[in-house]
Design a protein around this motif. Structure first.
Motif, PDB file in Angstrom:
ATOM      1  N   GLU A   1       0.851  -1.192   0.000  1.00 49.20           N
ATOM      2  CA  GLU A   1       0.000   0.000   0.000  1.00 49.20           C
ATOM      3  C   GLU A   1       0.883   1.238   0.000  1.00 49.20           C
TER       4      GLU A   1
ATOM      5  N   SER B   1       0.647   5.489   0.204  1.00 47.72           N
ATOM      6  CA  SER B   1      -0.233   6.616   0.532  1.00 47.72           C
ATOM      7  C   SER B   1       0.532   7.924   0.379  1.00 47.72           C
TER       8      SER B   1
ATOM      9  N   SER C   1      -4.511   6.918  -1.481  1.00 49.36           N
ATOM     10  CA  SER C   1      -3.740   5.686  -1.322  1.00 49.36           C
ATOM     11  C   SER C   1      -4.001   4.761  -2.508  1.00 49.36           C
TER      12      SER C   1
ATOM     13  N   ARG D   1      -3.411   0.455  -3.439  1.00 50.73           N
ATOM     14  CA  ARG D   1      -3.081  -0.835  -2.835  1.00 50.73           C
ATOM     15  C   ARG D   1      -3.077  -1.934  -3.903  1.00 50.73           C
TER      16      ARG D   1
END
Length: 124
Positions: free
Chosen positions: A102, A104, A113, A115
């Motif tokens: 992930e 951000s 963000s 992922r």
């Protein structure tokens, strides 16, 4: 006496008002396009970071549970490796792992963000 030809003051003011509104609309359109282009560039950079961190973690053998985090420019990344338990038909000599990455970042007061995750098979 001949009649003079030309625009009256009122016609000139109306033309300037229409021009001003048109330029304002065009300015807004170009401004939002530039903002969207910037956001798309941020997501592209985050995707590249997530893909590289995911590939790096997923190719480590043997895989072990855990996590690591770091920072690259203004992007914060986190990679987590956890056992995947939802497999019943898998032979006992293999283990399935969930690898997640992930990324951000914040731009213009907005937290964003990105992922990615994958499943990897390894020996026990």
């Amino acid at each position: 006496m001949g009649r003079q030809r030309g625009f009256s003051l009122l016609e000139v003011l109306v033309a300037f008002a229409i021009l001003g509104m048109s330029l304002g609309i065009l300015y807004q359109a170009f401004g939002s396009s530039l903002r969207n282009l910037s956001v798309a560039g941020d997501y592209t950079r985050a995707m590249i970071i997530a893909e590289s961190r995911l590939a790096e973690a997923a190719n480590r053998m043997p895989l072990e549970p855990g996590s690591e985090a770091g920072e690259e420019e203004s992007y914060h990344w986190r990679v987590r490796v956890t056992p995947w338990e939802d497999v019943e038909d898998l032979p006992k000599t293999f283990k399935l792992w969930l690898v997640e990455a992930e990324v951000s970042w914040g731009t213009g007061g907005h937290a964003r963000s990105y992922r990615l995750s994958t499943l990897r098979l390894s020996d026990k």
